[in-house]
Write an enzyme that holds these catalytic residues in place. Structure first.
Site, PDB file in Angstrom:
ATOM      1  N   HIS A 148       0.796  -1.221   0.000  1.00 15.78           N
ATOM      2  CA  HIS A 148       0.000   0.000   0.000  1.00 15.78           C
ATOM      3  C   HIS A 148       0.832   1.275   0.000  1.00 15.78           C
ATOM      4  CE1 HIS A 148      -3.099  -2.972   0.888  1.00 15.78           C
ATOM      5  NE2 HIS A 148      -3.725  -2.222   0.013  1.00 15.78           N
TER       6      HIS A 148
ATOM      7  N   GLU B  39     -11.113 -10.944  -4.507  1.00 18.87           N
ATOM      8  CA  GLU B  39      -9.726 -10.875  -4.037  1.00 18.87           C
ATOM      9  C   GLU B  39      -9.296 -12.156  -3.335  1.00 18.87           C
ATOM     10  OE1 GLU B  39      -8.635  -6.634  -2.690  1.00 18.87           O
ATOM     11  OE2 GLU B  39     -10.576  -7.011  -1.791  1.00 18.87           O
TER      12      GLU B  39
ATOM     13  N   ARG C  74     -14.794   2.231  -3.017  1.00 21.79           N
ATOM     14  CA  ARG C  74     -14.603   0.970  -2.316  1.00 21.79           C
ATOM     15  C   ARG C  74     -14.684   1.296  -0.820  1.00 21.79           C
ATOM     16  NH1 ARG C  74      -9.558  -2.391  -2.168  1.00 21.79           N
ATOM     17  NH2 ARG C  74      -8.512  -0.635  -1.225  1.00 21.79           N
TER      18      ARG C  74
ATOM     19  N   ASN D 268      -4.106  -7.697  -6.864  1.00 20.22           N
ATOM     20  CA  ASN D 268      -3.004  -7.652  -5.895  1.00 20.22           C
ATOM     21  C   ASN D 268      -3.241  -8.703  -4.814  1.00 20.22           C
ATOM     22  OD1 ASN D 268      -2.216  -5.299  -7.252  1.00 20.22           O
ATOM     23  ND2 ASN D 268      -3.395  -4.004  -5.852  1.00 20.22           N
ATOM     24  N   ASP D 269      -4.439  -8.653  -4.250  1.00 22.78           N
ATOM     25  CA  ASP D 269      -4.740  -9.624  -3.197  1.00 22.78           C
ATOM     26  C   ASP D 269      -5.002 -11.012  -3.779  1.00 22.78           C
ATOM     27  OD1 ASP D 269      -4.495  -8.520  -0.600  1.00 22.78           O
ATOM     28  OD2 ASP D 269      -6.154  -7.175  -1.074  1.00 22.78           O
TER      29      ASP D 269
ATOM     30  N   CYS E 215      -8.728  -4.357 -11.192  1.00 24.21           N
ATOM     31  CA  CYS E 215      -8.166  -3.132 -10.616  1.00 24.21           C
ATOM     32  C   CYS E 215      -6.851  -3.352  -9.868  1.00 24.21           C
ATOM     33  CB  CYS E 215      -9.188  -2.438  -9.716  1.00 24.21           C
ATOM     34  SG  CYS E 215      -9.716  -3.418  -8.326  1.00 24.21           S
TER      35      CYS E 215
HETATM   36  C1  PEP Z   1      -6.265  -5.470  -4.915  1.00 24.69           C
HETATM   37  O1  PEP Z   1      -6.126  -6.203  -3.941  1.00 24.69           O
HETATM   38  O2  PEP Z   1      -5.918  -5.799  -6.074  1.00 24.69           O
HETATM   39  C2  PEP Z   1      -6.811  -4.119  -4.765  1.00 24.69           C
HETATM   40  C3  PEP Z   1      -7.036  -3.356  -5.821  1.00 24.69           C
HETATM   41  O3  PEP Z   1      -7.022  -3.675  -3.512  1.00 24.69           O
HETATM   42  P1  PEP Z   1      -5.827  -3.149  -2.565  1.00 24.69           P
HETATM   43  O4  PEP Z   1      -4.593  -3.101  -3.394  1.00 24.69           O
HETATM   44  O5  PEP Z   1      -6.240  -1.825  -2.052  1.00 24.69           O
HETATM   45  O6  PEP Z   1      -5.778  -4.207  -1.509  1.00 24.69           O
HETATM   46 MG    MG Z   2      -7.100  -5.677  -2.126  1.00 27.94          MG
END
Ligand code: PEP
Ligand code: MG
Length: 767
Positions: free
Chosen positions: A376, A618, A519, A641-642, A689
């Site tokens: 993050h 996710e 979100r 990402n997750d 995303c």
């Molecule tokens: C993700 O997990 O891909 C996402 C967009 O959320 P974050 O990166 O804020 O966990």
């Molecule tokens: Mg995420």
């Protein structure tokens, strides 16, 4: 340290032994007039203290040769004559590896280099320790014995402690002549280039500022022991008071977790620590040098510790020692945030909240020891367009506060104290980059359509009102992911519903009719707010976060939903829930939303014209049953990402495992392909995303597996759209489908070659 002497080297107690030795070293430096006499007295003292037949000090020359500067036990004619290159002989090897070297049979060691002038023929046992300051090897301290013997860990530790002190005094000017000190100073300030990994592209330059500033320069030996003891006592009292205040006052916790502070407190009150500091002062050191000395001892102990928990505490312990040093230097101002002029922030680790504490106008670049592209702090840096590199734990040791640093976020390099031609080359590159950005602005009206006519929607990821002008600059279709938790992380307390509403209204106003997908706050994982108690979770990424927290704590989600509904009165509201695992969790979220809508109706307030609900995919559990989730929402968005983190069971924040698994793995790509097919069959729109799409080859692969809606970091939009226009979606889709069953760990190389062969514009995203 000879075999004849079998008693422990320091009268049976290590710390006490070191204290006696330090006192003798103090006398050695205080009594002698010339630099050579001081050095000779030191080698004599050390040799006698550790019962070695030989003790020698080699110092590094500006031409990178290690010169014998002083010896007790070798032929004195060899002093200033014997020289070894870095990596040459055992001494050179110690300098090169920057680690202690111990052997009981030096002449038969493969690296042994014989120097007849030293007369070291009969010496068997060898212990060499590097003299390191500010990350630079200044020389090597060697002790040797005639008999073949093994030095104990305790003995190695003692010699390391002496070496650390020697490095300090070599740099302080108390050991060498003025001329020699200048040579050492020059060595500490040479230009350097360090290579790590690129995280946020772009180049930046500025003065280095440390998240945890290094100790100010200080004298090593005390002129009055009593004064130093009083200063130490006062420093400790202030330190304890400041740690207590931090613990007592929740509001001042900032981004530092409570756990860490509890550990600070433990150390701050630790009797053993205080006793060792006092003993070092009574051996003749200044309060600052005593703190450095004890810090170095702890460091070498902890570095050898196997227990990872204990090793992690090294960071805390260092921090505490740094605070004490700052207090001793009279710096009572621990406040962060204010930056004077262009700044490059340097830190080993950093959370997103800590980054947001800094004044953004002057913060130009980031150099972190450990962080991954999808962490993050990286996401926030990307949103703020702050070039960032990582994998540079060394940077903290190698540059000093105030040094000029150039961050090359494209290559993953930094240049410390760059020469003027490097500065000029970067200035030119920066100019070129802004020209390119201007070109992207001109292209923003061109359609994001592939060569074979597939339309791709490109939105931006955002989290601050500050991000919103990017919508216009990039021509993006809307905000595909607005990370509302950033507002929760910036402040020292939960933002009020009114403050939330104000932000959402501002964002919607700035979006000027373009869609914004809000979100709901995904707090947890690495996004912990200091004022919230997450308990002691061993795996916070898989812990109490996202929708899980919202289900359990309506007190957090309800005001947020209320704020969203009010801000979007009369307009379309997109709400998306993070970290969905089971479809039933969405029922809870919906029920809370419905209550808030009822509340407005009961009060006769204005409602949004339309509410669209989305779920983030996710977790593998949600991806596997995506059709069940899809049945309960209007749209889904894959949080890659997750999802990749949980698919590969590889912590997205761990430098060690983050690059081990590639999202271009055929298994992961086919998994995504299936998710997309199932979601479409269920009749919902599906977007992607995750930040991975900021990389051109990843982005092309995502198009190949069927993604047609993206939300990417704003700086990637222009180059991404240019990439899209250079692709043939059918062609790359067929290629990917034919490779889903491939046994490769990653398709990256082959896919890149394929894209290049087809003329895809994959160089472009790096901007
Ligand atoms: C993700 O997990 O891909 C996402 C967009 O959320 P974050 O990166 O804020 O966990
Ligand atoms: Mg995420």
């Amino acid at each position: 340290m000879s075999i004849e002497n079998t008693r422990p080297p320091h009268g049976g107690h290590n710390d006490q032994g070191i204290t006696v030795l330090l006192r003798r070293m103090h006398d050695a430096v205080a009594q002698e007039a010339s630099a050579q006499q001081r050095l000779d007295h030191l080698t004599r003292t050390i040799a006698a203290h550790v019962v070695a037949d030989v003790c020698s000090i080699y110092l590094r020359r500006p031409d990178d040769e290690l010169e014998l500067y002083s010896t007790e036990g070798l032929n004195r004619e060899a002093v200033h004559r014997t020289r070894l290159g870095i990596g040459e002989g055992l001494v050179g090897l110690v300098a090169q590896s920057r680690r202690p070297l111990v052997t009981d049979d030096a002449p038969h060691h493969p690296a042994f280099a014989y120097r007849p002038e030293t007369g070291e023929d009969p010496l068997s046992a060898f212990l060499g320790v590097p003299l390191i300051r500010s990350g630079k090897t200044l020389g090597v301290l060697v002790v040797q014995n005639r008999t073949a013997r093994n030095y104990t860990d305790e003995e190695v530790e003692a010699v390391q402690a002496v070496a650390a002190l020697l490095a300090e005094i070599a740099a302080s000017g108390e050991l060498l002549s003025q001329e020699e000190t200048a040579v050492v100073g020059e060595m500490l300030h040479r230009p350097e280039t360090l290579s790590g990994f690129p995280i946020v592209d772009g180049v930046a330059s500025g003065a280095a500022v440390f998240l945890q500033p290094p100790a100010p320069k200080h004298k090593v030996f005390a002129s009055d022991v009593a004064t130093e003891a009083t200063r130490l006592e006062q420093g400790l009292t202030e330190l304890r008071a400041s740690v207590d205040a931090m613990l007592a006052d929740n509001a001042s916790l900032g981004g530092v977790s409570r756990d860490v502070l509890e550990t600070y407190r433990l150390f701050a009150y630790d009797r053993g620590w205080k006793d060792r500091l006092r003993a070092a002062v009574f051996s003749g050191l200044t309060a600052e040098a005593a703190v450095e000395q004890v810090k170095n001892e702890n460091r070498s102990r902890l570095l050898q510790a196997r227990d990872p928990y204990l090793r992690e505490r090294l960071h805390d312990l260092d921090d505490l020692a740094h605070r004490l040093l700052r207090l001793l230097s009279g710096d009572k101002n621990g406040a962060r945030g204010q930056l004077d002029g262009d700044t490059i922030l340097v830190a080993r680790v950093m959370g997103p909240a800590e980054l947001l504490e800094y004044d953004r106008k002057n913060l130009k670049g980031l150099v972190l020891g450990e962080v991954s592209a999808t962490s993050h702090v990286a996401i926030v840096a990307r949103a703020l367009k702050i070039p960032m590199v990582t994998g540079l734990g060394d940077a903290i040791d190698r540059c000093e506060q105030g040094d000029q640093v150039i961050v090359d976020g494209d290559k993953g390099e930094i240049h410390i104290r760059p020469t003027s031609d490097v500065v000029e080359a970067f200035r030119a590159r920066k100019e070129l980059q802004s020209e390119r950005q201007e070109a992207y602005v001109k292209e923003r009206e061109l359609p994001a359509r592939t060569k074979d006519g597939a339309d791709v929607t490109v939105m931006i990821n955002a989290g601050l009102a500050l991000d919103m002008p990017h919508l216009n600059d990039t021509g993006a279709h809307g905000v595909g992911l607005f990370r509302t938790e950033l507002q929760f992380l910036i402040g020292s307390q939960l933002p009020s519903a009114t403050a939330q509403e104000a932000l959402y209204r501002e964002v919607l106003d700035l979006a000027d009719g373009k869609p914004v997908i809000f979100r709901t706050a995904d707090i947890g994982g690495d996004k912990t707010a200091a004022y919230m108690d997450h308990g002691n979770e061993m795996n916070p990424a898989m812990g109490w976060r996202g929708l899980r927290m919202a289900v359990d704590r309506p007190g957090i989600i309800r005001p947020q939903l209320r704020a969203l509904l009010a801000a979007a009165a009369g307009r379309t509201l997109h709400i998306m829930f993070p970290m969905v695992t089971l479809a039933s969790e969405l029922d809870h979220a919906r029920a809370q939303l419905e209550r808030e809508v009822d509340r407005i109706r009961r009060r006769g307030g204005a409602e949004p014209e339309k509410i669209l609900i989305g779920a983030m995919i996710e977790t593998p559990a949600a991806a596997w049953r995506i059709e069940e989730i899809a049945a309960k929402v209007d749209f889904v968005s894959i949080g890659g990402n997750d999802l990749a983190q949980f698919y590969f069971a590889a912590d997205r924040d761990s430098e060690r495992v983050q690059r081990r698994y590639d999202m271009m793995n055929p298994g992961f790509l086919s998994f995504l392909h299936q998710c997309l097919e199932k979601a479409r069959a269920a009749g919902v729109s599906v977007s992607y995303c995750g930040e991975q799409a900021a990389d051109p080859v990843n982005a092309a692969a995502l198009i190949a597996v069927g993604v047609r809606e993206f939300s990417v970091p704003a700086p990637s939009v222009g180059p991404f759209r240019r990439l899209i226009r250079s692709l043939d979606a059918g062609e790359i889709g067929a290629w990917a489908a034919s490779e889903f069953g491939a046994p490769d760990d990653t398709l990256r190389e082959r896919f890149t070659a394929f894209l290049l062969e087809k003329g895809a514009n994959i160089a472009s995203i790096e901007g």
